[in-house]
Design a protein around this motif. Structure first.
Motif, PDB file in Angstrom:
ATOM      1  N   THR A  93       0.704  -1.281   0.169  1.00 39.71           N
ATOM      2  CA  THR A  93       0.116  -0.188   0.038  1.00 39.71           C
ATOM      3  C   THR A  93       0.787   1.404  -0.075  1.00 39.71           C
ATOM      4  O   THR A  93       2.028   1.207   0.536  1.00 39.71           O
ATOM      5  CB  THR A  93      -0.930  -0.049   1.138  1.00 39.71           C
ATOM      6  OG1 THR A  93      -0.044  -0.097   2.427  1.00 39.71           O
ATOM      7  CG2 THR A  93      -1.854  -1.011   1.120  1.00 39.71           C
ATOM      8  N   SER A  94       0.413   2.328  -0.594  1.00 40.37           N
ATOM      9  CA  SER A  94       1.082   3.797  -0.514  1.00 40.37           C
ATOM     10  C   SER A  94       0.482   4.429   0.527  1.00 40.37           C
ATOM     11  O   SER A  94       0.987   5.602   0.750  1.00 40.37           O
ATOM     12  CB  SER A  94       1.286   4.341  -1.961  1.00 40.37           C
ATOM     13  OG  SER A  94      -0.151   4.445  -2.322  1.00 40.37           O
ATOM     14  N   HIS A  95      -0.968   4.326   0.780  1.00 36.52           N
ATOM     15  CA  HIS A  95      -1.676   5.251   1.547  1.00 36.52           C
ATOM     16  C   HIS A  95      -2.586   4.059   2.493  1.00 36.52           C
ATOM     17  O   HIS A  95      -3.102   3.193   1.990  1.00 36.52           O
ATOM     18  CB  HIS A  95      -2.786   5.821   0.800  1.00 36.52           C
ATOM     19  CG  HIS A  95      -2.128   6.931  -0.002  1.00 36.52           C
ATOM     20  ND1 HIS A  95      -1.447   8.136   0.313  1.00 36.52           N
ATOM     21  CD2 HIS A  95      -1.830   6.989  -1.312  1.00 36.52           C
ATOM     22  CE1 HIS A  95      -0.742   8.693  -0.646  1.00 36.52           C
ATOM     23  NE2 HIS A  95      -1.274   8.192  -1.843  1.00 36.52           N
ATOM     24  N   PRO A  96      -2.742   4.640   3.959  1.00 36.65           N
ATOM     25  CA  PRO A  96      -3.408   3.736   4.550  1.00 36.65           C
ATOM     26  C   PRO A  96      -4.850   3.904   4.277  1.00 36.65           C
ATOM     27  O   PRO A  96      -5.498   2.812   5.015  1.00 36.65           O
ATOM     28  CB  PRO A  96      -3.010   4.247   6.047  1.00 36.65           C
ATOM     29  CG  PRO A  96      -2.496   5.778   5.897  1.00 36.65           C
ATOM     30  CD  PRO A  96      -2.064   5.679   4.275  1.00 36.65           C
ATOM     31  N   ILE A  97      -5.208   4.766   3.920  1.00 38.99           N
ATOM     32  CA  ILE A  97      -6.691   4.997   3.588  1.00 38.99           C
ATOM     33  C   ILE A  97      -6.899   4.998   2.076  1.00 38.99           C
ATOM     34  O   ILE A  97      -6.254   5.818   1.414  1.00 38.99           O
ATOM     35  CB  ILE A  97      -7.229   6.229   4.188  1.00 38.99           C
ATOM     36  CG1 ILE A  97      -7.221   6.138   5.559  1.00 38.99           C
ATOM     37  CG2 ILE A  97      -8.693   6.391   4.017  1.00 38.99           C
ATOM     38  CD1 ILE A  97      -7.316   7.330   6.506  1.00 38.99           C
ATOM     39  N   PRO A  98      -7.941   4.190   1.640  1.00 41.64           N
ATOM     40  CA  PRO A  98      -8.040   4.204   0.095  1.00 41.64           C
ATOM     41  C   PRO A  98      -8.351   5.839  -0.474  1.00 41.64           C
ATOM     42  O   PRO A  98      -9.153   6.370   0.249  1.00 41.64           O
ATOM     43  CB  PRO A  98      -9.343   3.344  -0.225  1.00 41.64           C
ATOM     44  CG  PRO A  98      -9.345   2.419   1.053  1.00 41.64           C
ATOM     45  CD  PRO A  98      -8.690   3.030   2.034  1.00 41.64           C
ATOM     46  N   LEU A  99      -7.890   6.076  -1.383  1.00 47.90           N
ATOM     47  CA  LEU A  99      -8.014   7.369  -1.961  1.00 47.90           C
ATOM     48  C   LEU A  99      -9.149   7.434  -3.099  1.00 47.90           C
ATOM     49  O   LEU A  99      -9.259   6.276  -3.892  1.00 47.90           O
ATOM     50  CB  LEU A  99      -6.587   7.961  -2.529  1.00 47.90           C
ATOM     51  CG  LEU A  99      -5.728   8.244  -1.672  1.00 47.90           C
ATOM     52  CD1 LEU A  99      -4.499   8.918  -2.383  1.00 47.90           C
ATOM     53  CD2 LEU A  99      -6.112   9.177  -0.537  1.00 47.90           C
ATOM     54  N   SER A 100     -10.013   8.410  -3.244  1.00 48.15           N
ATOM     55  CA  SER A 100     -10.874   8.388  -4.308  1.00 48.15           C
ATOM     56  C   SER A 100     -11.020   9.961  -4.789  1.00 48.15           C
ATOM     57  O   SER A 100     -10.696  10.754  -3.982  1.00 48.15           O
ATOM     58  CB  SER A 100     -12.340   7.930  -3.711  1.00 48.15           C
ATOM     59  OG  SER A 100     -12.938   8.755  -2.603  1.00 48.15           O
TER      60      SER A 100
END
Length: 101
Positions: free
Chosen positions: A56-63
């Motif tokens: 993962t590159s971010h802990p929270i999925p981006l939208s």
């Protein structure tokens, strides 16, 4: 971290010599401890990074939070030029700044 994988002051002194960094005995001992701790943490992460755990590159999925680009009502040429101090040939007339003709 096991004693085998812990860095010694002699190994840090060798690395410092290769990097042409002068270090005191106290700095060598402190750096050996710091680098051993870093290596232990990297080894711990390597244990968890398996095929079952996705990278993962971010802990929270981006939208995408931007709105759709929808064409709305626009000003007519006359409406746009109605507030201009000067206009000519259906264009804004501005002072010349480069001295060109």
């Amino acid at each position: 971290m096991s004693e085998k994988s812990a860095l010694t002051s002699a190994e840090v002194a060798h690395l410092a010599d290769l990097a042409r960094i002068a270090m005191s005995e106290e700095e060598l001992a402190r750096t050996a401890g710091d680098l051993s701790s870093i290596l232990a943490n990297v080894a711990r992460v390597a244990e968890v990074a398996t095929d079952e755990v996705p990278a993962t590159s971010h802990p929270i999925p981006l939208s995408n939070v931007m709105r759709e680009d929808v064409v709305g009502e626009t000003l007519t040429n006359e409406q746009a030029l109605s507030g201009a101090p000067q206009s000519e040939d259906a264009k804004f007339l501005v002072p010349q700044i480069l001295g060109e003709d």
